[in-house]
Enzyme design. Structure first.
Site, short mmCIF file in Angstrom:
data_model
loop_
_atom_site.label_atom_id
_atom_site.label_comp_id
_atom_site.label_asym_id
_atom_site.label_seq_id
_atom_site.Cartn_x
_atom_site.Cartn_y
_atom_site.Cartn_z
N GLY A 170 6.43 -0.17 4.08
CA GLY A 170 5.19 -0.44 3.36
C GLY A 170 5.46 -0.78 1.91
O GLY A 170 6.51 -1.34 1.59
N GLU A 171 4.48 -0.48 1.03
CA GLU A 171 4.58 -0.73 -0.41
C GLU A 171 4.55 -2.21 -0.77
O GLU A 171 4.61 -2.56 -1.95
CB GLU A 171 5.87 -0.14 -1.01
CG GLU A 171 6.09 1.33 -0.81
CD GLU A 171 7.41 1.83 -1.41
OE1 GLU A 171 8.14 1.02 -2.02
OE2 GLU A 171 7.71 3.03 -1.26
N GLY A 172 4.51 -3.09 0.23
CA GLY A 172 4.64 -4.52 -0.04
C GLY A 172 6.08 -4.99 -0.03
O GLY A 172 6.38 -6.12 -0.43
N GLU A 212 0.83 -1.21 0.00
CA GLU A 212 0.00 0.00 0.00
C GLU A 212 0.86 1.25 0.00
O GLU A 212 2.02 1.21 0.37
CB GLU A 212 -0.94 0.01 1.19
CG GLU A 212 -0.32 -0.34 2.53
CD GLU A 212 0.85 0.48 2.97
OE1 GLU A 212 0.75 1.73 2.90
OE2 GLU A 212 1.87 -0.10 3.38
#
Lengths: 344, 344
Positions: free
Chosen positions: B309-311, B168
């Protein structure tokens, strides 16, 4: 024996440049955690801001241990040579994980109690068919221990890559490693011994008593070299030599589990600056490894409850080394990507 | 809304077969630790002994949050769209780590406060230009929340691979995630909030007070859906929908950090069996994530102090999923390699 001259990696100018490069990447400050620490360490080892991981290799050293005569292992000694055969047939865990991660794998016979004959893929550096039983006498003569260290140094000098992982195979070698740990750290034997490949609690207690009696018998072993010769293994000594040389050559040393760390402990007592070059791949489930890591002030990358050896932790951690190099080399900066920085 | 029907993976016959396959490999029993647990879980998810990792993909959902008006983030809201641009230009950490690990990456605009226009590589599922400020009103209407869940389900249904990671991007979304965590676990807000992208201690305290006031205002939100609509984000709701569908389709769900886990928390309160399908990639350094994982009885694979984050945690953990599949599929057995088994 010629001891390699290992230099500390400390370099404040370069460290500041690496910090700047890392902090300018499009991410919150420090948000890549251990990967940032790792990237900076690799930069300092390689003495450059252009860090790289090239031709990584894992050396697996195999040897037998006379102390198995004391009944300290859950598996018979033949498993050492059978597992070497398994390595050569590419059927072991380390084969699978090294191949998955594009890591070269070299299997070294440092002293297995078996005649392999000339075999493709096996590096023959056999110095003896195993060590002596250290419950009764020193595991190695000084000459054999020196030869093992030197053979390891020569092997490390031949590697072309800039990352070297270390692995081992040797039934009985958690007993040797626990003895080394006790002698080199002063941690009580009871906290150094563990189940190894799967001893029962009674078996672990017996292993403890065997080591305690041997330590009492060999009270004269005090220097790191003497301790290595007295309690070590041929694979452990050869690994320690390879580690020393690899650090001299400013390679990244990827450290596996309990036995590999015991070899490093010996090397670090000889040349403390070697620790600057070490990346600790994982914390093993073998009781004692966490304390050994603490004694080295080491923070491992992985904590997966592994206790297999062979260098499997090194192979599994290798992608994280690539990730550390890749984020530094490939991510955009706040400026290049025109991303706003943190509000003050 | 059609809720996916997720079945528990429990299957005692298959579990016993997987145990046998794992235990027959040439290694001490249990010595691959968490990789063995993971291999068994994947087998149960895929309902087969022939486990595989095929065409893994990470979906990164981006959206903005009205609650940023309360001053709860260290970065300005524009960073959400700027980082989406960075994803499209392949300059972010997730681009680097996904590429390194041969993982497809899909960037989804769930509700970013910016007009991107039609763009290669951007999946446009924008439902609004961000949520409302939940300090004043519900973040989403029921209709919008339903639309987000359904859009996520539709996206998951289109994936061809059998592993889906979730990531995300959304300035302010740790505030939404902390509110969801508090409402869904009962853990005090003070233990749910953290520094996010880098708030000062005063900033964290302010964030806590904003959430506490909002929780008091919206005391009527009790069901998981209502809680999601009231405090969630468009990216969080769309992720929750994608998770539910992916689990129905018996894919492995790879869970990233604090915000992704908050989406899972919502999905798990709707359909508890979804947890059978989840592999927790890492424990984030965002305070609260460890407690959120504990509430889910989750054991993460990595613990690297990441909080990006961001995966990114998903991409970094992916090699361990390959390792789990590979050791089961490629290692020799004691029998095939003719290695002696443990002494009794």
């Amino acid at each position: 024996m010629l001891t390699p001259a290992i230099h500390a990696t400390r370099n404040e100018t370069l460290a500041a440049e690496l910090d700047r490069a890392i902090n300018n990447k499009t991410k919150p400050l420090g948000s890549l955690g251990a990967l940032e620490t790792l990237a900076k360490q690799i930069g300092l080892i390689q003495n450059t801001r252009q860090i790289s991981i090239s031709d990584p290799a894992i050396l697996v050293f195999a040897a037998d241990h006379g102390v198995v005569a004391e009944g300290i292992s859950a598996y018979p000694q033949d498993v050492t040579w059978q597992m070497v055969e398994n390595f050569l047939a590419k059927g072991a865990a380390i084969n699978v994980f090294a191949a998955q991660n594009n890591c070269a794998l070299y299997v070294v016979d440092a002293g297995v109690n078996h005649d392999f004959g000339p075999r493709d893929g096996l590096i023959d550096r056999k110095l003896a068919k195993g060590t002596h039983n250290f419950a009764q006498q020193a595991a190695m003569s000084n000459a054999t221990c020196t030869a093992a260290l030197e053979a390891g140094m020569a092997l490390a000098a031949e590697l072309k890559g800039n990352v070297v992982g270390f692995g081992e195979m040797g039934i009985g070698n958690t007993t040797a490693a626990a003895a080394l740990m006790h002698k080199l750290t002063g941690i009580p034997v009871a906290e150094c011994v563990g189940a190894g490949t799967g001893l029962s609690p009674d078996g672990v207690l017996h292993k403890q008593h065997v080591i305690e009696a041997a330590v009492a018998r060999h009270s004269g072993a005090v220097t790191p070299f003497d301790i290595l010769a007295t309690f070590g293994g041929l694979e452990i000594a050869m690994m320690a030599g390879a580690m020393l040389k690899a650090a001299e050559l400013r390679k990244v040393l990827l450290i596996d589990g309990f036995i590999v760390t015991s070899a490093l402990l010996v090397a670090a007592r000889m040349q403390p600056a070697i620790l600057d070059y070490c990346v600790f791949s994982h914390c093993s489930n073998e009781q004692g490894h966490q304390k050994m890591l603490n004694a080295l002030q080491a923070r491992p990358l992985l904590n997966l409850g592994l206790r297999l050896g062979e260098g499997t932790g090194c192979a599994l951690a290798l992608p994280l080394l690539h990730a550390a190099a890749n984020f530094v080399n490939q991510m955009a900066t706040f400026e290049s990507a025109q991303v706003s920085e943190k509000s003050e």
